[in-house]
Design a protein around this motif. Structure first.
Motif, PDB file in Angstrom:
ATOM      1  N   GLU A  30       0.831  -1.213   0.000  1.00 25.61           N
ATOM      2  CA  GLU A  30       0.000   0.000   0.000  1.00 25.61           C
ATOM      3  C   GLU A  30       0.861   1.257   0.000  1.00 25.61           C
ATOM      4  O   GLU A  30       0.602   2.208  -0.738  1.00 25.61           O
ATOM      5  N   VAL A  31       1.923   1.256   0.805  1.00 24.34           N
ATOM      6  CA  VAL A  31       2.848   2.398   0.828  1.00 24.34           C
ATOM      7  C   VAL A  31       3.470   2.590  -0.549  1.00 24.34           C
ATOM      8  O   VAL A  31       3.573   3.722  -1.054  1.00 24.34           O
ATOM      9  N   GLY A  32       3.857   1.494  -1.174  1.00 24.54           N
ATOM     10  CA  GLY A  32       4.451   1.564  -2.508  1.00 24.54           C
ATOM     11  C   GLY A  32       3.504   2.162  -3.524  1.00 24.54           C
ATOM     12  O   GLY A  32       3.902   2.986  -4.355  1.00 24.54           O
ATOM     13  N   ARG A  33       2.216   1.754  -3.461  1.00 22.83           N
ATOM     14  CA  ARG A  33       1.218   2.291  -4.415  1.00 22.83           C
ATOM     15  C   ARG A  33       1.013   3.792  -4.198  1.00 22.83           C
ATOM     16  O   ARG A  33       0.900   4.556  -5.162  1.00 22.83           O
ATOM     17  N   ARG A  34       0.980   4.191  -2.944  1.00 23.73           N
ATOM     18  CA  ARG A  34       0.780   5.622  -2.656  1.00 23.73           C
ATOM     19  C   ARG A  34       1.974   6.448  -3.158  1.00 23.73           C
ATOM     20  O   ARG A  34       1.787   7.529  -3.720  1.00 23.73           O
ATOM     21  N   GLU A  35       3.161   5.942  -2.942  1.00 25.92           N
ATOM     22  CA  GLU A  35       4.344   6.668  -3.409  1.00 25.92           C
ATOM     23  C   GLU A  35       4.386   6.741  -4.932  1.00 25.92           C
ATOM     24  O   GLU A  35       4.823   7.754  -5.496  1.00 25.92           O
ATOM     25  N   GLU A  36       3.926   5.674  -5.589  1.00 22.91           N
ATOM     26  CA  GLU A  36       3.844   5.684  -7.064  1.00 22.91           C
ATOM     27  C   GLU A  36       2.916   6.796  -7.531  1.00 22.91           C
ATOM     28  O   GLU A  36       3.213   7.515  -8.498  1.00 22.91           O
ATOM     29  N   ARG A  37       1.768   6.935  -6.844  1.00 27.31           N
ATOM     30  CA  ARG A  37       0.810   7.988  -7.227  1.00 27.31           C
ATOM     31  C   ARG A  37       1.417   9.375  -6.996  1.00 27.31           C
ATOM     32  O   ARG A  37       1.212  10.287  -7.788  1.00 27.31           O
ATOM     33  N   CYS A  38       2.149   9.528  -5.887  1.00 32.24           N
ATOM     34  CA  CYS A  38       2.822  10.812  -5.619  1.00 32.24           C
ATOM     35  C   CYS A  38       3.766  11.162  -6.766  1.00 32.24           C
ATOM     36  O   CYS A  38       3.752  12.291  -7.283  1.00 32.24           O
ATOM     37  N   CYS A  39       4.561  10.182  -7.184  1.00 31.55           N
ATOM     38  CA  CYS A  39       5.549  10.429  -8.243  1.00 31.55           C
ATOM     39  C   CYS A  39       4.869  10.709  -9.582  1.00 31.55           C
ATOM     40  O   CYS A  39       5.386  11.493 -10.389  1.00 31.55           O
ATOM     41  N   ALA A  40       3.704  10.094  -9.807  1.00 39.86           N
ATOM     42  CA  ALA A  40       2.956  10.372 -11.037  1.00 39.86           C
ATOM     43  C   ALA A  40       2.526  11.832 -11.077  1.00 39.86           C
ATOM     44  O   ALA A  40       2.588  12.493 -12.130  1.00 39.86           O
ATOM     45  N   VAL A  41       2.108  12.363  -9.912  1.00 38.65           N
ATOM     46  CA  VAL A  41       1.724  13.781  -9.836  1.00 38.65           C
ATOM     47  C   VAL A  41       2.954  14.660 -10.090  1.00 38.65           C
ATOM     48  O   VAL A  41       2.883  15.650 -10.825  1.00 38.65           O
ATOM     49  N   TYR A  42       4.088  14.300  -9.476  1.00 41.53           N
ATOM     50  CA  TYR A  42       5.306  15.081  -9.688  1.00 41.53           C
ATOM     51  C   TYR A  42       5.743  15.060 -11.152  1.00 41.53           C
ATOM     52  O   TYR A  42       6.194  16.081 -11.693  1.00 41.53           O
ATOM     53  N   GLU A  43       5.611  13.913 -11.791  1.00 45.75           N
ATOM     54  CA  GLU A  43       5.965  13.819 -13.215  1.00 45.75           C
ATOM     55  C   GLU A  43       5.114  14.771 -14.043  1.00 45.75           C
ATOM     56  O   GLU A  43       5.609  15.474 -14.927  1.00 45.75           O
ATOM     57  N   GLU A  44       3.825  14.801 -13.726  1.00 44.75           N
ATOM     58  CA  GLU A  44       2.911  15.718 -14.430  1.00 44.75           C
ATOM     59  C   GLU A  44       3.286  17.166 -14.123  1.00 44.75           C
ATOM     60  O   GLU A  44       3.250  18.036 -15.005  1.00 44.75           O
ATOM     61  N   ALA A  45       3.660  17.403 -12.871  1.00 43.45           N
ATOM     62  CA  ALA A  45       4.029  18.759 -12.458  1.00 43.45           C
ATOM     63  C   ALA A  45       5.247  19.252 -13.225  1.00 43.45           C
ATOM     64  O   ALA A  45       5.288  20.398 -13.688  1.00 43.45           O
ATOM     65  N   VAL A  46       6.257  18.391 -13.375  1.00 40.15           N
ATOM     66  CA  VAL A  46       7.477  18.778 -14.067  1.00 40.15           C
ATOM     67  C   VAL A  46       7.220  19.043 -15.544  1.00 40.15           C
ATOM     68  O   VAL A  46       7.844  19.917 -16.151  1.00 40.15           O
ATOM     69  N   LYS A  47       6.264  18.314 -16.122  1.00 46.41           N
ATOM     70  CA  LYS A  47       5.885  18.581 -17.522  1.00 46.41           C
ATOM     71  C   LYS A  47       5.184  19.926 -17.641  1.00 46.41           C
ATOM     72  O   LYS A  47       5.387  20.682 -18.589  1.00 46.41           O
ATOM     73  N   THR A  48       4.319  20.216 -16.659  1.00 47.55           N
ATOM     74  CA  THR A  48       3.515  21.446 -16.703  1.00 47.55           C
ATOM     75  C   THR A  48       4.337  22.668 -16.309  1.00 47.55           C
ATOM     76  O   THR A  48       4.198  23.741 -16.890  1.00 47.55           O
ATOM     77  N   LEU A  49       5.169  22.484 -15.312  1.00 43.46           N
ATOM     78  CA  LEU A  49       5.895  23.614 -14.718  1.00 43.46           C
ATOM     79  C   LEU A  49       7.387  23.295 -14.746  1.00 43.46           C
ATOM     80  O   LEU A  49       7.937  22.743 -13.801  1.00 43.46           O
ATOM     81  N   ARG A  50       8.036  23.641 -15.823  1.00 45.45           N
ATOM     82  CA  ARG A  50       9.449  23.290 -15.989  1.00 45.45           C
ATOM     83  C   ARG A  50      10.347  24.336 -15.334  1.00 45.45           C
ATOM     84  O   ARG A  50      10.914  25.202 -16.012  1.00 45.45           O
ATOM     85  N   THR A  51      10.458  24.218 -14.016  1.00 48.32           N
ATOM     86  CA  THR A  51      11.297  25.158 -13.272  1.00 48.32           C
ATOM     87  C   THR A  51      12.205  24.390 -12.317  1.00 48.32           C
ATOM     88  O   THR A  51      11.923  23.256 -11.936  1.00 48.32           O
ATOM     89  N   GLU A  52      13.282  25.055 -11.918  1.00 53.11           N
ATOM     90  CA  GLU A  52      14.210  24.445 -10.966  1.00 53.11           C
ATOM     91  C   GLU A  52      13.520  24.178  -9.632  1.00 53.11           C
ATOM     92  O   GLU A  52      13.769  23.152  -8.980  1.00 53.11           O
ATOM     93  N   ALA A  53      12.640  25.101  -9.231  1.00 53.64           N
ATOM     94  CA  ALA A  53      11.935  24.949  -7.951  1.00 53.64           C
ATOM     95  C   ALA A  53      11.043  23.712  -7.960  1.00 53.64           C
ATOM     96  O   ALA A  53      10.937  22.995  -6.957  1.00 53.64           O
ATOM     97  N   MET A  54      10.385  23.448  -9.109  1.00 55.46           N
ATOM     98  CA  MET A  54       9.504  22.285  -9.194  1.00 55.46           C
ATOM     99  C   MET A  54      10.311  20.992  -9.137  1.00 55.46           C
ATOM    100  O   MET A  54       9.938  20.032  -8.456  1.00 55.46           O
ATOM    101  N   CYS A  55      11.424  20.978  -9.845  1.00 58.90           N
ATOM    102  CA  CYS A  55      12.289  19.790  -9.803  1.00 58.90           C
ATOM    103  C   CYS A  55      12.833  19.563  -8.397  1.00 58.90           C
ATOM    104  O   CYS A  55      12.968  18.421  -7.941  1.00 58.90           O
ATOM    105  N   LYS A  56      13.135  20.660  -7.705  1.00 62.01           N
ATOM    106  CA  LYS A  56      13.640  20.544  -6.333  1.00 62.01           C
ATOM    107  C   LYS A  56      12.603  19.885  -5.427  1.00 62.01           C
ATOM    108  O   LYS A  56      12.950  19.029  -4.594  1.00 62.01           O
TER     109      LYS A  56
END
Length: 567
Positions: free
Chosen positions: A271-297
């Motif tokens: 369950e922890v693994g699935r939740r972390e996967e979903r978190c990273c999916a959001v971050y991946e989308e975020a980096v595509k949408t907002l290509r900034t150093e702060a977002m990558c950080k």
């Protein structure tokens, strides 16, 4: 001219009278201020003008403002002490008056308004008084985030209190008479109004998230939480903090709502693994949408935090490491990694023995940040770990590209590496180069390390030779001399003549400020078999001539204590 001066003084009179009224200045002090100001005004209104008169007038005004500020700070401390006194003796009526008087004087301090409102709410149980205080405070500070946050919290607490009261009455089936519990109030409508007003004034994702965090403390405010969350995404899509919050929220959401929570260790890990996967999916989308150093950080920080969390599951640990590497590579491909993140990435790769990739990453970081000492150190760290033959060559190359005044860490690293990998002659050659290259305050650390290395590698004889070679190369640290004193005392035949030399050289540099050096010198003459106790009086009077201010007083006190101990 006298009329002009009189008119200007009269303009300031209400302000000065207010300072007298609130007790910051006495009547005599106000008169003195008026007299001085009149004199300075006269000087700048004369037919013949002098620059010094204007400078004196401006300086007087600056000094007066600083004095007012200092006295206001003292005045606040006095008020707060009075508040503590009133609370201790439970004088509630008096405390209300104290807060009112304090806020009349110090209305410019939001923290005092919050303190007063909290007292009304929590101690006097008067939500209406607290509300009025917050409303008044916002008139003085219409853009203060902390005031809105605490006002918002207070209204939610008030609604929660009313809900509990209503439940108790209903449970007891009591007749509540004229008491009415409006549904809007019970659902936190007043807090919602504060929220809407505040986000129209303070347009920041950080503030928005702070209100959401407060709302989440109250179970009955689910609708309000949802509204704030939706507004956050709508109003602050271009802020990395929004995406960071949305991604991290996935850690709290169950994978399949409605199902029983996982019970076994294996299902919990999954369950922890699935939740972390979903978190990273959001971050991946975020980096595509907002290509900034702060977002990558934000993305990298999340991955590093999760990777640092302890787990007994090897699979989960490996997945976390994999996700972290993916985040670093993504940011690198987008050219959005900072030099510190290149350092983090390289060190992470080194920890897991990915030497080839660590070399590539460190090299890439160094090419982007060639003027950064840190990146050269990272590259050298990787080369040393991989036992590369190019370490010395890279050190030499670094000094070509970097400014001399920032190279101290590299010189130290080079000497430390050489001590373990090269001969004594090679290491000493590095120290000698470093001493010539590094000047000013930075050279102090280098000389201390050179002396330490000399004693460590060649004993006292070598250390004394290095000391002699450096003894005129200022500046020094006190430790530089104390090290030699200690080295001498560790010898079987500790020579008093050498100790005197080291103390005298140390006192030449630090005799005006270091009372301990003088005291230790006196003790050495008293305690060493070849010491000369008859010289102690002379050393004492030399110390009294050289030491300044508090150092002299400290020396006298220490000497008196030592003398008393000798009796």
């Amino acid at each position: 001219m006298a009329e002009i001066i009189q008119e200007r003084i009269e303009d300031r009179l209400p302000e000065l009278q207010q300072l007298e009224r609130i007790g910051l200045f006495s009547r005599a002090e106000i008169k003195a201020i008026i007299k001085k100001a009149s004199d300075l005004e006269y000087r700048i209104q004369r037919r013949t003008l002098f620059k010094e008169d204007f400078i004196n007038y401006v300086q007087y005004e600056i000094n007066l403002l600083e004095l007012i500020q200092r006295r206001r700070v003292d005045d606040v401390q006095l008020w707060l002490s009075y508040v503590v006194f009133c609370k201790k003796w439970a004088t509630k009526v008096q405390l209300s008056k104290v807060f009112s008087a304090m806020l009349a004087i110090h209305s410019n301090k939001p923290a005092l308004w919050i303190m007063a409102a909290k007292w009304e709410m929590e101690d006097r149980l008067s939500s209406e008084s607290a509300r009025q205080l917050f409303l008044r405070a916002l008139r003085f500070h219409p853009e203060c985030p902390k005031l809105y946050q605490e006002y918002f919290r207070m209204e939610l607490m008030h609604a929660e209190k009313l809900r509990k009261e209503k439940q108790e009455f209903e449970k007891a089936k009591m007749d509540v008479g004229n008491l009415e519990y409006a549904e809007e109030i019970l659902m936190g409508e007043l807090a919602r109004i504060i929220y809407k007003n505040s986000v129209n004034i303070i347009k920041s994702a950080e503030f928005h998230v702070s209100l959401l965090s407060i709302a989440q403390l109250f179970d009955f405010a689910k609708d309000l939480q949802r509204e704030i969350y939706d507004d956050l995404q709508a109003l602050h899509t271009d802020d990395p903090l929004t995406w960071d919050y949305v991604a991290r929220r996935e850690l709290e959401i169950e994978s399949q709502p409605g199902e029983e929570p996982p019970t076994t260790k294996q299902t919990k890990v999954a369950e922890v693994g699935r939740r972390e996967e979903r978190c990273c999916a959001v971050y991946e989308e975020a980096v595509k949408t907002l290509r900034t150093e702060a977002m990558c950080k934000c993305y990298i920080n999340f991955c590093m935090e999760r990777f640092a969390k302890k787990t007994s599951s090897r699979h989960l640990r490996e997945k976390r490491l994999e996700r972290t590497m993916v985040a670093f590579r993504k940011a690198h491909d987008l050219k959005l990694l900072s030099e510190f993140q290149y350092k983090q990435w390289s060190e992470l790769l080194l920890q897991h023995d990915f030497l080839t990739e660590a070399l590539e990453v460190a090299g890439a970081g160094m090419e982007l940040f060639r003027g950064s000492v840190m990146m050269w150190q990272v590259k050298l760290q990787v080369l040393i770990a991989s036992k590369s033959p190019d370490v010395a060559m890279l050190f030499e190359e670094a000094f070509v590209h970097l400014k001399p005044q920032i190279c101290l860490p590299l010189w130290i690293s080079w000497a430390e590496w050489s001590e373990g990998a090269k001969s004594q002659e090679d290491t000493e050659a590095i120290f000698k180069k470093a001493v010539l290259a590094v000047t000013g305050g930075d050279s102090v650390t280098l000389k201390d390390k050179y002396l330490d290395w000399a004693y460590r590698s060649g004993g006292y004889k070598k250390a004394r030779a290095v000391f002699k070679s450096l003894q005129e190369s200022r500046p020094f640290s006190v430790d530089f001399f104390r090290k030699m004193i200690q080295f001498e005392k560790e010898q079987e035949s500790c020579k008093m003549a050498n100790l005197r030399e080291y103390y005298e050289r140390a006192l030449r540099e630090f005799g005006s400020v270091d009372s301990d050096l003088w005291m230790d010198y006196i003790k050495e003459e008293l305690n060493h078999p070849l010491g000369r106790p008859e010289h102690c009086g002379q050393i004492y009077w030399r110390a009294m001539k050289m030491l300044q201010g508090e150092s002299a007083e400290l020396f006298v006190a220490k000497h008196a204590v030592h003398q008393a101990g000798q009796l």
